[in-house]
Structures are given as C-alpha cells and as structure tokens.
Design a protein around this motif. Structure first.
Motif, PDB file in Angstrom:
ATOM      1  N   GLN A 102      39.108  50.357   6.866  1.00 30.01           N
ATOM      2  CA  GLN A 102      38.207  50.612   5.755  1.00 30.01           C
ATOM      3  C   GLN A 102      38.974  51.958   5.096  1.00 30.01           C
ATOM      4  O   GLN A 102      38.571  52.293   3.848  1.00 30.01           O
ATOM      5  CB  GLN A 102      36.898  50.999   6.260  1.00 30.01           C
ATOM      6  N   ALA A 103      40.086  52.363   5.446  1.00 30.99           N
ATOM      7  CA  ALA A 103      40.571  53.447   4.948  1.00 30.99           C
ATOM      8  C   ALA A 103      41.558  53.020   3.703  1.00 30.99           C
ATOM      9  O   ALA A 103      41.427  53.609   2.738  1.00 30.99           O
ATOM     10  CB  ALA A 103      41.794  54.171   5.728  1.00 30.99           C
ATOM     11  N   ARG A 104      42.098  51.804   3.650  1.00 28.43           N
ATOM     12  CA  ARG A 104      42.467  51.167   2.406  1.00 28.43           C
ATOM     13  C   ARG A 104      42.432  49.493   2.425  1.00 28.43           C
ATOM     14  O   ARG A 104      43.414  48.702   2.000  1.00 28.43           O
ATOM     15  CB  ARG A 104      44.106  51.594   2.337  1.00 28.43           C
ATOM     16  N   CYS A 105      41.378  49.106   2.708  1.00 32.36           N
ATOM     17  CA  CYS A 105      41.280  47.728   2.811  1.00 32.36           C
ATOM     18  C   CYS A 105      40.142  47.359   2.416  1.00 32.36           C
ATOM     19  O   CYS A 105      38.941  47.576   3.191  1.00 32.36           O
ATOM     20  CB  CYS A 105      41.928  46.960   4.000  1.00 32.36           C
ATOM     21  N   ILE A 110      41.272  58.612  -0.045  1.00 29.10           N
ATOM     22  CA  ILE A 110      40.749  57.897   0.996  1.00 29.10           C
ATOM     23  C   ILE A 110      39.481  58.252   1.655  1.00 29.10           C
ATOM     24  O   ILE A 110      38.612  57.234   1.812  1.00 29.10           O
ATOM     25  CB  ILE A 110      41.989  57.667   1.782  1.00 29.10           C
ATOM     26  N   ALA A 164      44.929  57.222  14.664  1.00 25.72           N
ATOM     27  CA  ALA A 164      44.544  55.799  14.285  1.00 25.72           C
ATOM     28  C   ALA A 164      44.896  55.379  12.657  1.00 25.72           C
ATOM     29  O   ALA A 164      44.818  56.106  11.859  1.00 25.72           O
ATOM     30  CB  ALA A 164      42.916  55.604  14.152  1.00 25.72           C
ATOM     31  N   GLY A 165      45.476  54.250  12.700  1.00 24.23           N
ATOM     32  CA  GLY A 165      46.023  53.648  11.368  1.00 24.23           C
ATOM     33  C   GLY A 165      47.234  54.349  10.879  1.00 24.23           C
ATOM     34  O   GLY A 165      47.622  53.931   9.996  1.00 24.23           O
ATOM     35  N   MET A 213      39.558  52.029  12.608  1.00 25.56           N
ATOM     36  CA  MET A 213      39.908  53.455  12.766  1.00 25.56           C
ATOM     37  C   MET A 213      38.868  54.208  13.650  1.00 25.56           C
ATOM     38  O   MET A 213      39.299  54.919  14.677  1.00 25.56           O
ATOM     39  CB  MET A 213      40.464  54.339  11.415  1.00 25.56           C
ATOM     40  N   GLY A 214      37.820  54.164  13.249  1.00 28.25           N
ATOM     41  CA  GLY A 214      36.690  54.893  13.875  1.00 28.25           C
ATOM     42  C   GLY A 214      36.548  54.318  15.305  1.00 28.25           C
ATOM     43  O   GLY A 214      36.298  55.147  16.099  1.00 28.25           O
ATOM     44  N   ILE A 218      38.147  41.798  16.358  1.00 30.91           N
ATOM     45  CA  ILE A 218      38.515  41.207  14.850  1.00 30.91           C
ATOM     46  C   ILE A 218      37.365  41.152  14.169  1.00 30.91           C
ATOM     47  O   ILE A 218      36.575  40.551  14.446  1.00 30.91           O
ATOM     48  CB  ILE A 218      39.348  39.791  15.268  1.00 30.91           C
ATOM     49  N   TRP A 262      36.340  50.166  -0.824  1.00 31.60           N
ATOM     50  CA  TRP A 262      37.500  49.462  -1.601  1.00 31.60           C
ATOM     51  C   TRP A 262      36.768  48.333  -2.095  1.00 31.60           C
ATOM     52  O   TRP A 262      36.173  47.352  -1.351  1.00 31.60           O
ATOM     53  CB  TRP A 262      38.605  49.291  -0.771  1.00 31.60           C
ATOM     54  N   HIS A 320      41.775  61.057  12.949  1.00 33.11           N
ATOM     55  CA  HIS A 320      42.587  60.257  11.853  1.00 33.11           C
ATOM     56  C   HIS A 320      41.971  61.275  10.504  1.00 33.11           C
ATOM     57  O   HIS A 320      42.747  61.348   9.595  1.00 33.11           O
ATOM     58  CB  HIS A 320      42.334  59.023  11.708  1.00 33.11           C
ATOM     59  N   ASP A 363      34.682  49.522  10.708  1.00 34.03           N
ATOM     60  CA  ASP A 363      35.445  50.748  10.584  1.00 34.03           C
ATOM     61  C   ASP A 363      36.446  50.683  12.052  1.00 34.03           C
ATOM     62  O   ASP A 363      36.188  51.230  12.969  1.00 34.03           O
ATOM     63  CB  ASP A 363      34.765  52.121  10.748  1.00 34.03           C
ATOM     64  N   TYR A 377      36.409  55.849   1.594  1.00 37.11           N
ATOM     65  CA  TYR A 377      36.469  55.268   2.591  1.00 37.11           C
ATOM     66  C   TYR A 377      35.387  54.031   2.783  1.00 37.11           C
ATOM     67  O   TYR A 377      34.168  54.355   2.616  1.00 37.11           O
ATOM     68  CB  TYR A 377      36.307  56.163   3.973  1.00 37.11           C
ATOM     69  N   GLY A 378      35.741  52.820   3.075  1.00 37.51           N
ATOM     70  CA  GLY A 378      34.786  51.751   3.117  1.00 37.51           C
ATOM     71  C   GLY A 378      34.286  51.169   1.831  1.00 37.51           C
ATOM     72  O   GLY A 378      33.451  50.420   1.773  1.00 37.51           O
ATOM     73  N   CYS A 391      44.760  49.731   9.154  1.00 38.28           N
ATOM     74  CA  CYS A 391      44.283  50.901   8.279  1.00 38.28           C
ATOM     75  C   CYS A 391      42.845  50.517   7.769  1.00 38.28           C
ATOM     76  O   CYS A 391      42.111  51.490   7.317  1.00 38.28           O
ATOM     77  CB  CYS A 391      45.054  51.089   7.273  1.00 38.28           C
ATOM     78  N   ARG A 408      51.888  57.225   5.641  1.00 38.32           N
ATOM     79  CA  ARG A 408      51.657  56.513   6.715  1.00 38.32           C
ATOM     80  C   ARG A 408      52.659  55.526   7.020  1.00 38.32           C
ATOM     81  O   ARG A 408      53.734  55.487   6.249  1.00 38.32           O
ATOM     82  CB  ARG A 408      50.271  55.791   6.470  1.00 38.32           C
ATOM     83  N   TYR A 461      39.518  55.128  17.681  1.00 37.66           N
ATOM     84  CA  TYR A 461      39.439  56.319  17.999  1.00 37.66           C
ATOM     85  C   TYR A 461      38.303  56.543  19.216  1.00 37.66           C
ATOM     86  O   TYR A 461      38.577  57.054  20.215  1.00 37.66           O
ATOM     87  CB  TYR A 461      39.303  57.446  16.854  1.00 37.66           C
ATOM     88  N   TRP A 475      38.660  44.473   2.977  1.00 39.53           N
ATOM     89  CA  TRP A 475      38.326  43.280   3.835  1.00 39.53           C
ATOM     90  C   TRP A 475      38.085  43.802   4.969  1.00 39.53           C
ATOM     91  O   TRP A 475      37.594  42.699   5.971  1.00 39.53           O
ATOM     92  CB  TRP A 475      39.497  42.301   4.133  1.00 39.53           C
TER      93      TRP A 475
END
Lengths: 400, 360
Positions: free
Chosen positions: A168-171, B25, A95-96, A179-180, A225, B32, B17, A177, B29-30, A166, B85, A183, A173
């Motif tokens: 909550q791993a890198r955003c 990260i 994921a991501g 990716m969670g 979304i 940011w 992942h 989750d 996580y969550g 990606c 990535r 998966y 907004w």
C-alpha cells in the motif's frame, strides 16, 4: 596508497559494456580497503581456474544469536590474507526496502569501519548483505548496528527474514498492508528468527496481490498473497477512455481472461465475477479502469521451495481467503500449529512442503486441524488407492 | 567489555518502515488509485487525493559498494528529499513528488553508468546469487554471467519493445539461493561429476548418518575405505545435487572440467492469465567460459529474440511455448533435444506427452 590493485585482465573485461559493473564496485571499495584488493585477486584466479576458492562456512556469529552470520574462509589464506576470513552479515531490511539517505549513510559508515565496504542491496531473501569481514569485527559491527536500530536477519534452520512487496506504500493493487504485516510477523517471531530450532528454514513472504512481486508462491514456506472476494471495481468512463485511446479491449483484455468470464460488446465491459479467478490480467492492462474489489484480504498458501532436497515445489492453498487485520492472530495460530507438527515429525533438512508431500496433505490437514476443501487441490485424486482408516465389523450392528 | 555486554540488546527487529517513507507516501498510504508507465523506467502513481508520486527505476549491480550507495544517497538528497528504495530484483528506485526532477535525475544516473528501465514489457534486472565472489558450492560465477548477459540484453531493459515481461534469474548451483525455478529464463550452474571423497577427513568433519540421509537417491552409503570410516558413492545414482557436500565439507564436488551452466525456460510466479509455472530444461549444458560466457549469452539472446518475434502480446515465455508446443520450440530454436531433457526423478511420468496433440 600502499598497495596497488592486483592485475585482473579477465575481470577488467567486465568493466566494459552498459550494465553496471560489479568489478567496478569492488574496485571502488578496494580503493580504501585491502579486502577488496585481495577479493579482486582471488576472483581473477577463479576466473582463470574456473572454480571457486571459498571453503564451507564455519560457525561464527554474535553473542545471543544462532544465525544471521555466514562464516566464510578462503582456501588460499596465505596468498589472500586480507580475506582469509570473509564473513557475511545478514541485516534485517526495513519492510519494502525503503530508506532515508540518513539511515543508509550510517550503515555505510559502519561497514567502512568494520568490513569490506561491499554489500548486496539486497540478498535473495531480502536482507541487507554486509559482505566480508573478519571474526573479530562481528561483535563491534553488531554493537554499532544496535545503536542505529538495525538488527540481524535469519540463517540456518530458523525463520528466515520475512520480506514483502511495497504494498500500500506505492501500489493500488495491494489487497492488504504487506509492509505492516511483514513487520508484525518479523517482530512476533524474533526468537524463531534468531535462534535456529526447526528441522530446516521457514520463509514468510507477503505479496499484496496475485501478481506476486516478491515471488512468494515460489519462494516461501508460507505465502501470503493479497486477494479480494467481491466484484472487480469498474470505472466505466475510464474503460471508454482506454477504448477511445485505441486499446483493443477484446483482444488485449477479454481474450486473455483465463476464466472467459468477461465480455466486451464494443461499448460495455461486463464481468461474471463469480467465475473470476483473480488472475489480475485485466486489472494489469487497464489500471485506470479496473481495480480489485473492496472486500480485501489474502490467500494463504504453504510449502514452496527450491529443489534441495527432494525437488522444487510451489506453494499450495491452505486458506482461500482471510481478512488481514492486526494482530493476524488466526494466521499466527495456524503457523504455530504447523511448526508444532513439523518440528515434532519433520526430518532434518525437510522443508514444510516436503514434509506435506511425505505425510500427505490430508494427514497434514488433520494434524493442523484444518478441514479439507476443494480450493486446496487442482483436482481430486485420480488413483483409487484410498487409505480408509476405519471399517465395520460384522457385530457393529446394522447400518440402517 | 563488561559495559558493552551490559548495554547489549537483542531481538529488537528491523527499524519500522514508517520512518523511511517520504511524506507523500505516508499521506497516501493505501490510497493509490492507479499508475501509468510514463516511459521506460519511469512511472507515476496517482492517489485518490490527486497527489502524484513519480518513480525512476535504475539498474544497480547486486554487488554494491558503500561508495556507490553514498552516490545514490547524494542523488536522493538532491532530487528526492532524502528518500529512496530498492526493488525485489536489485534495482534502485528514486521516489519524488516533483516531476521536474525526473530528467535531471536520469541525466545524473546515466552519467554514473546506471541505465534506466526495467518497468513494463521489458527485461528487469537479473535476480542472482553470490557465485565465485563468496560461495563455497558455486558451479559457476554469478555476477560475471549476469553482467555479460545484461550487456547483451540492455536494449530490452531500456525499452519496452517486448511482447510481455521477461524475468531472468541465475543460481550458481542447485541450492538456488536465487530460486530460479520459476523464471522465464533461468540460468543454473550445474556440477556433472560426483564428489571426490576425502576419506581421511569424512569422519572428522562430518556426521556419517547425516551424509547418507542427505542423498535424495540413496547413493551415499557408509563404508570403510583405506582403513578410514567414511562413505562411498554409487556413481550411477549420483545426479550431482551436492546435498552431501552441503552437509559434509569433505566431499567437494566443484570441478573445472565438468562444471557449467544449464538454461531453463518458461517459469513464472505471477498469476496473470496462466497459473504460476516451473521453468523447464532447454539447454542441458553450456561451458563455463569466463570472463564473458559467450555461449551462454548468445543462447539467451537467441531465445529472447525468438520469443519476442513470435509471442502474442502479453504472452510470457512459458505461455508462448505452451501454446506452440515444445517440439515446435526445439525446431524453431535449433536447440538439440537429448536424453537429459527427459525427466527421470519423482513423478517424471507426469511430464511425458500423454495425448496425440502433436504438431508437424
């Protein structure tokens, strides 16, 4: 080296210029692999003749799986014997699309041993694409992939490999989750992913916010979304910083608001949140000052697809807001009701979106036991040809 | 062999992942808080904890050799503690918590021939399909057109000098594995000649009822031809979608004399400002002219530059054209409007101009 590269004057032109060259990539792979050399030769021929030389896929695969391998044969096997079979394996990406170099190197080692050494990082649906191997190498490749815990993705009339941004791993907004969830759904529907049993393909895409970085509203049968339903979070000091830094908040932010629900008086930004359409523009422009609210979840939309067969569709709203908490049971129940109806009534190669167009959203909603609400339509019907399903007879008795 | 079968697992799914996420990260996580684009292709995400994650985005061909992946791995080991990535548009991203590693990493990437950019108001990498590299239904190549186009547009990848984002996608036939139908600029391979039916093979290779049913305009009918059970095509009803070929290999449609490229404009998937939109037809046909497709690349460059010179800040291609109107776009671009621009499929009437909002 035994075999020289074939002469490829046309392809060589595509080694010039600043953008990374796929021709160079094929040549790199071809240095140690005869498949690459034949691929260069065949592709040069396509460039000369302006036509492809790949035949329709055959049915190939690995034991226990009904999809995930795309059979491919060229139509000039005597001239290009090393790629007479050139099958693709779709491998379910993490994921991501995050990797450790350790995992990537293991995949490379497997593909060096068993395939062409060429990949797509990644395919359009999101899989790692291992591009080009023979029928005999499919099982050994899968055997090695098992050892490093990479599994096969989807193809044909099945759940296609779900993908996500990606999140909550890198955003900041991401409203859930992604990716969670990606998966979780991937694991929940392994059987549907690996054994085609639907009228046609079914795609899930998980985007964390309405910017929709994985294009779920255009490319997935079920688009999930990210959404919030309380007020946009505001940091007044940061807004002032943007203004002091020279941002024209009226022109750049307020005037671009599609709902016209914002005001800037030169000192203070106000938002009438009950009119906000959650388009993301103001947040995109001022990420330090504005953020999605705290009551976060997702909007579920259905039915996007490319043109084949009956025309392209965008997804449309089925649930305006739902909290996104594992195990996502409500969404899974909805998904399975949709699959039941579509598998029962859908035509061969009819996507869910086309099925809805054919039977009508109203009838579809009834079948999946969802109440119609105004959020599902851009506007109510314009034509008066209404299919009322019941009428009164004289002897039904008085209405009053 | 028996042992191999015995040990065999299925349906274990992708690796989780978590094992691929760098520690910074995992810790944030969550959490940011915001991000800033520091310069083209480089951004920083800042956590509520104060932690900073730096991202360097580099162009990567979609078609990638294992040798190149190993080179990416070498860089990720050197600068990013072994993590990297890829993006939804085939770019490669290097993630790190050490700001001092950014410049040496960029220098190494440039040395390898991988431009840095694609963030903010720029053109990101082109999402595309397989083309003549690997596909049976391609009406054009994919990688070659993309390479030639991005060579022309490279300054817009490496800089943030455009009014807004511009997303280009290419699909080598109407199947649209690249789902180009909602792109600012869509490059779409098209066929223009009905399939040539191999009557002696149809019955052997295909299910005739399925072939008939596959046609969106009911142009394919069962027929006996030269004594073979086969199908016939009502040619004036064929709009070259290749659905019949998809279900029946005995109906090849690719044709060097007639295949080529169409250009579509103004689609978007993001909800920012305007709702998501489909791309609309701008140029019905351009020839396949390998290896560099000059007609295609110059047409695209002209359109990009016209938009860049005339659009308001943040305005995507489709928002700009909607504001000025399509007639003005055709006038400004010099693109000839012709019969093919007028829709004649389902709901075509909804695309006719139904008002007197006309510009002169």
């Amino acid at each position: 080296m035994a075999d020289a590269y074939p002469k490829t004057p046309m392809l060589d032109e595509l080694e010039k210029g600043k953008w990374p060259s796929f021709v160079t990539e094929i040549k790199m792979a071809a240095a140690d692999n005869p498949m690459g050399k034949d691929l260069l030769g065949l592709l040069e021929r396509s460039y000369r003749e302006k036509i492809g030389h790949w035949k329709h896929g055959g049915i190939v695969g690995v034991m226990g799986y009904g999809g995930g391998v795309i059979g491919r044969y060229n139509d000039l096997p005597d001239e290009y014997p090393n790629i007479s079979h050139f099958h693709t394996m779709r491998i379910n990406q993490p994921a991501g699309w995050f990797y450790t170099t350790e995992a990537l190197r293991k995949i490379c080692d497997i593909w060096e041993k068993h395939g062409s050494g060429l990949t797509n990082m990644h395919g359009s649906t999101g899989d790692i694409i291992l591009l080009g191997t023979t029928t005999d190498e499919l099982e050994p490749t899968f055997d090695e992939l098992q050892k490093i815990n990479f599994d096969i993705g989807g193809s044909g009339s099945d759940v296609r490999t779900p993908s996500c941004c990606c999140g909550q791993a890198r955003c900041e907004w991401a409203c859930y989750d992604t990716m969670g969830a990606c998966y979780d759904f991937t694991m929940a529907y392994q059987d549907e992913l690996h054994r085609p049993a639907f009228p046609y393909k079914f795609k899930f895409k998980f985007s964390g916010c309405p910017n929709d970085c994985v294009a779920s509203i255009a490319r997935s049968d079920m688009s999930i979304i990210g959404m919030w339903r309380d007020d946009i979070q505001m940091d007044k000091d940061a807004i002032k910083e943007y203004a002091d830094g020279g941002m024209d908040i009226k022109a750049d932010v307020v005037d671009n608001c599609p709902a016209k629900c914002m005001d800037w008086n030169g000192k203070e930004l106000t938002i009438e949140n009950s009119y906000c359409r959650h388009c993301m523009h103001c947040i995109n422009v001022m990420p330090k000052a504005l953020a999605p609210g705290k009551d976060r979840g997702a909007t579920i939309l259905l039915g996007a697809k490319a043109p084949i067969v009956e025309g392209a569709l965008l997804s449309s709203v089925i649930i305006p807001f739902i909290k996104m908490e594992p195990p996502y049971q409500e969404i899974k129940d909805l998904t399975e009701r949709i699959w039941d109806v579509w598998c029962e009534e859908g035509k061969n190669r009819e996507r869910v979106g086309e099925f809805i167009q054919r039977v009508g959203l109203g009838n579809f909603l009834e079948a999946i036991e969802v109440e119609p609400i105004p959020e599902m339509v851009a506007h109510p019907r314009e034509n008066p040809y209404v299919f009322y399903e019941e009428y009164f007879e004289e002897d039904d008795g008085s209405e009053d | 062999m028996a042992d191999a079968v015995h040990e065999r697992r299925t349906d274990y799914g992708p690796p989780h992942h978590d094992q691929f996420l760098p520690p910074i990260i995992k810790e944030n996580y969550g959490k940011w808080k915001y991000h800033e684009v520091l310069k083209p292709g480089v951004m920083v995400h800042v956590s509520h904890s104060g932690a900073k994650l730096f991202t360097v985005r580099a162009a990567s061909g979609r078609l990638t050799s294992i040798q190149k992946i190993r080179m990416y791995c070498d860089l990720a080991d050197k600068y990013c503690d072994g993590y990297l990535r890829f993006t939804s548009r085939h770019n490669v991203e290097f993630l790190m918590d050490k700001q001092e590693n950014i410049e040496p990493l960029i220098a190494d990437l440039k040395e390898m021939g991988h431009p840095i950019g694609g963030i903010g108001n720029s053109i990101s990498a082109i999402v595309h399909t397989q083309g003549w590299i690997h596909c049976h239904s391609a009406a054009t190549d994919a990688s070659g057109v993309v390479k030639a186009t991005m060579d022309e547009l490279i300054e817009y990848f490496e800089n943030m000098i455009l009014p807004g984002k511009l997303r280009i996608a290419l699909a080598c036939c109407l199947n649209m594995c690249g789902a180009v139908h909602c792109s600012d600029i869509a490059i779409l391979g098209i066929h223009r000649r009905p399939p040539k039916i191999m009557h002696d093979k149809v019955k052997k290779m295909c299910e005739i009822p399925n072939v008939s049913a596959s046609c969106p305009t009911a142009a394919v009918r069962p027929a006996t031809v030269d004594g073979f059970e086969s199908v016939e095509i009502i040619e004036e009803q064929c709009m070259f979608c290749a659905n019949c070929f998809t279900v029946c290999p005995a109906m090849p449609i690719a044709d060097p004399l007639n295949d080529g490229i169409s250009i579509w404009l103004g689609g978007k998937v993001s909800n920012a400002r305007h709702e998501p939109m489909f791309s609309k037809l701008a140029i019905p046909f351009l020839p396949n002219n390998p290896p560099r497709w000059p007609e295609v690349t110059s047409a695209i460059k002209n359109i990009v530059e016209l938009w860049a010179a005339n659009a308001n800040k943040y305005e995507r291609m489709g928002e700009w054209i909607e504001r000025i109107g399509w007639p003005k776009f055709f006038k400004m671009s010099g693109i000839e409007f012709q019969k093919e621009h007028v829709d004649d499929f389902k709901h075509a009437g909804l695309t006719y101009k139904r008002s007197t909002h006309i510009t002169f």
